[in-house]
Design a protein around this motif. Structure first.
Motif, PDB file in Angstrom:
ATOM      1  N   PRO A  56      30.989  32.853  33.853  1.00 54.25           N
ATOM      2  CA  PRO A  56      30.325  33.360  34.216  1.00 54.25           C
ATOM      3  C   PRO A  56      30.292  33.551  35.351  1.00 54.25           C
ATOM      4  O   PRO A  56      29.564  34.238  35.974  1.00 54.25           O
ATOM      5  CB  PRO A  56      29.095  32.559  33.354  1.00 54.25           C
ATOM      6  CG  PRO A  56      30.264  32.260  32.241  1.00 54.25           C
ATOM      7  CD  PRO A  56      31.061  31.721  32.927  1.00 54.25           C
ATOM      8  N   PHE A  57      30.444  31.301  35.517  1.00 58.20           N
ATOM      9  CA  PHE A  57      30.024  31.255  36.992  1.00 58.20           C
ATOM     10  C   PHE A  57      31.099  32.089  38.414  1.00 58.20           C
ATOM     11  O   PHE A  57      30.169  33.152  39.215  1.00 58.20           O
ATOM     12  CB  PHE A  57      30.170  30.298  38.164  1.00 58.20           C
ATOM     13  CG  PHE A  57      29.589  29.556  38.992  1.00 58.20           C
ATOM     14  CD1 PHE A  57      28.427  29.294  39.787  1.00 58.20           C
ATOM     15  CD2 PHE A  57      30.622  29.418  39.845  1.00 58.20           C
ATOM     16  CE1 PHE A  57      28.152  29.047  41.042  1.00 58.20           C
ATOM     17  CE2 PHE A  57      30.691  28.806  40.794  1.00 58.20           C
ATOM     18  CZ  PHE A  57      29.560  28.904  41.984  1.00 58.20           C
ATOM     19  N   ARG A  59      32.908  34.514  38.152  1.00 59.01           N
ATOM     20  CA  ARG A  59      32.314  36.142  37.653  1.00 59.01           C
ATOM     21  C   ARG A  59      31.262  36.473  38.678  1.00 59.01           C
ATOM     22  O   ARG A  59      31.793  37.335  39.100  1.00 59.01           O
ATOM     23  CB  ARG A  59      32.059  36.694  36.514  1.00 59.01           C
ATOM     24  CG  ARG A  59      33.219  36.494  35.717  1.00 59.01           C
ATOM     25  CD  ARG A  59      34.902  37.680  36.210  1.00 59.01           C
ATOM     26  NE  ARG A  59      35.663  36.981  35.349  1.00 59.01           N
ATOM     27  CZ  ARG A  59      36.989  37.135  35.700  1.00 59.01           C
ATOM     28  NH1 ARG A  59      37.172  37.653  37.061  1.00 59.01           N
ATOM     29  NH2 ARG A  59      38.589  36.994  34.807  1.00 59.01           N
ATOM     30  N   LYS A  60      30.617  35.869  38.491  1.00 63.22           N
ATOM     31  CA  LYS A  60      29.285  36.312  39.755  1.00 63.22           C
ATOM     32  C   LYS A  60      29.912  36.095  40.771  1.00 63.22           C
ATOM     33  O   LYS A  60      29.728  36.883  41.849  1.00 63.22           O
ATOM     34  CB  LYS A  60      28.330  34.980  39.417  1.00 63.22           C
ATOM     35  CG  LYS A  60      26.633  34.970  40.426  1.00 63.22           C
ATOM     36  CD  LYS A  60      25.479  33.557  39.814  1.00 63.22           C
ATOM     37  CE  LYS A  60      24.240  34.369  41.111  1.00 63.22           C
ATOM     38  NZ  LYS A  60      25.289  33.545  41.888  1.00 63.22           N
ATOM     39  N   SER A  63      31.614  38.987  42.238  1.00 66.39           N
ATOM     40  CA  SER A  63      30.878  39.597  42.611  1.00 66.39           C
ATOM     41  C   SER A  63      30.453  40.036  43.688  1.00 66.39           C
ATOM     42  O   SER A  63      30.077  40.584  44.354  1.00 66.39           O
ATOM     43  CB  SER A  63      30.341  40.651  41.284  1.00 66.39           C
ATOM     44  OG  SER A  63      30.216  40.442  40.587  1.00 66.39           O
ATOM     45  N   GLU A  64      29.990  38.708  44.265  1.00 71.48           N
ATOM     46  CA  GLU A  64      29.485  38.180  45.372  1.00 71.48           C
ATOM     47  C   GLU A  64      30.207  38.331  46.508  1.00 71.48           C
ATOM     48  O   GLU A  64      29.884  39.325  48.346  1.00 71.48           O
ATOM     49  CB  GLU A  64      28.611  37.229  45.530  1.00 71.48           C
ATOM     50  CG  GLU A  64      27.265  36.781  44.612  1.00 71.48           C
ATOM     51  CD  GLU A  64      27.041  36.000  44.270  1.00 71.48           C
ATOM     52  OE1 GLU A  64      27.312  34.622  45.255  1.00 71.48           O
ATOM     53  OE2 GLU A  64      25.752  35.137  44.003  1.00 71.48           O
ATOM     54  N   ALA A  86      33.957  43.785  35.571  1.00 72.47           N
ATOM     55  CA  ALA A  86      31.976  44.267  35.912  1.00 72.47           C
ATOM     56  C   ALA A  86      31.278  45.757  35.650  1.00 72.47           C
ATOM     57  O   ALA A  86      32.556  46.290  36.863  1.00 72.47           O
ATOM     58  CB  ALA A  86      31.607  43.659  37.335  1.00 72.47           C
ATOM     59  N   HIS A  88      29.409  47.335  38.046  1.00 74.10           N
ATOM     60  CA  HIS A  88      29.061  46.900  39.793  1.00 74.10           C
ATOM     61  C   HIS A  88      30.240  46.960  40.500  1.00 74.10           C
ATOM     62  O   HIS A  88      30.044  47.400  41.090  1.00 74.10           O
ATOM     63  CB  HIS A  88      28.233  45.769  39.749  1.00 74.10           C
ATOM     64  CG  HIS A  88      27.750  45.360  41.277  1.00 74.10           C
ATOM     65  ND1 HIS A  88      27.007  46.277  41.843  1.00 74.10           N
ATOM     66  CD2 HIS A  88      28.406  44.452  42.079  1.00 74.10           C
ATOM     67  CE1 HIS A  88      26.294  46.384  42.598  1.00 74.10           C
ATOM     68  NE2 HIS A  88      26.902  45.028  42.691  1.00 74.10           N
ATOM     69  N   ASN A  89      31.338  45.403  40.026  1.00 72.74           N
ATOM     70  CA  ASN A  89      32.322  46.206  41.053  1.00 72.74           C
ATOM     71  C   ASN A  89      33.023  46.691  40.669  1.00 72.74           C
ATOM     72  O   ASN A  89      33.311  47.869  42.027  1.00 72.74           O
ATOM     73  CB  ASN A  89      33.159  45.478  40.272  1.00 72.74           C
ATOM     74  CG  ASN A  89      32.987  43.547  40.592  1.00 72.74           C
ATOM     75  OD1 ASN A  89      31.917  43.359  41.138  1.00 72.74           O
ATOM     76  ND2 ASN A  89      32.800  42.598  39.625  1.00 72.74           N
TER      77      ASN A  89
END
Length: 171
Positions: A56-57, A59-60, A63-64, A86, A88-89
């Motif tokens: 999860p870290f 993937r965050k 995305s950033e 994701a 969003h991506n």
């Protein structure tokens, strides 16, 4: 070329990094690899990030990194295989330019990644993991504008195919 960026997506081992570098060179554009950018900014390998900080870290941060990278222009951007998971991506990719999905057979991918110890999702058996990931992501790359099969092709042949299809897309 009228596209702001070209974003390469696809499973690990489909050739995103090799093709991305060669395509950027052909177009005289900048090449960016989001996995390499993540490792630079985080100061650790993705394998270590997965192990110590968790997926999860990662993937965050991924995305950033994608959001920041795709603000540029005239780039060929190679993304990690799971970046498309994701929504969003996927939206950012589509908005920033042309999305090209590279694909290959399970056998080709297994052969290409078999000895690569730097892929955290392959821990515990390459063949079974590749087939499992391919099955779980079988529609994850459907959103791409172009789909290019890399089986049995050289990097140059793949770049030629992408470039010829770009010309047809613009016509």
């Amino acid at each position: 070329m009228e596209y702001r960026n070209i974003v390469l997506v696809g499973m690990m081992g489909t050739g995103k990094s090799s093709v991305g570098q060669a395509l950027a060179l052909r177009l005289n554009w900048v090449y960016e690899d989001t996995d390499a950018a993540i490792e630079r900014t985080q100061g650790m390998s993705i394998t270590r990030m997965f192990a110590e900080l968790g997926e999860p870290f990662f993937r965050k941060v991924e995305s950033e990194t994608i959001e920041r990278t795709l603000q540029g222009r005239h780039q060929v951007v190679a993304t990690g295989g799971g970046a498309v998971l994701a929504e969003h991506n996927r939206i950012l990719m589509k908005r920033s330019g042309l999305v090209v999905a590279l694909k290959a057979s399970a056998e080709t991918i297994i052969e290409r990644v078999r000895s690569d110890q730097s892929r955290p999702l392959l821990q515990g058996g390459v063949e079974d993991r590749v087939r499992h990931i391919m099955e779980s992501r079988k529609h994850a790359y459907d959103f791409a504008d172009l789909h290019v099969d890399t089986d049995g092709k050289t990097v140059g042949q793949i770049v030629d195919e992408i470039c010829s299809r770009l010309v047809r897309e613009r016509a």
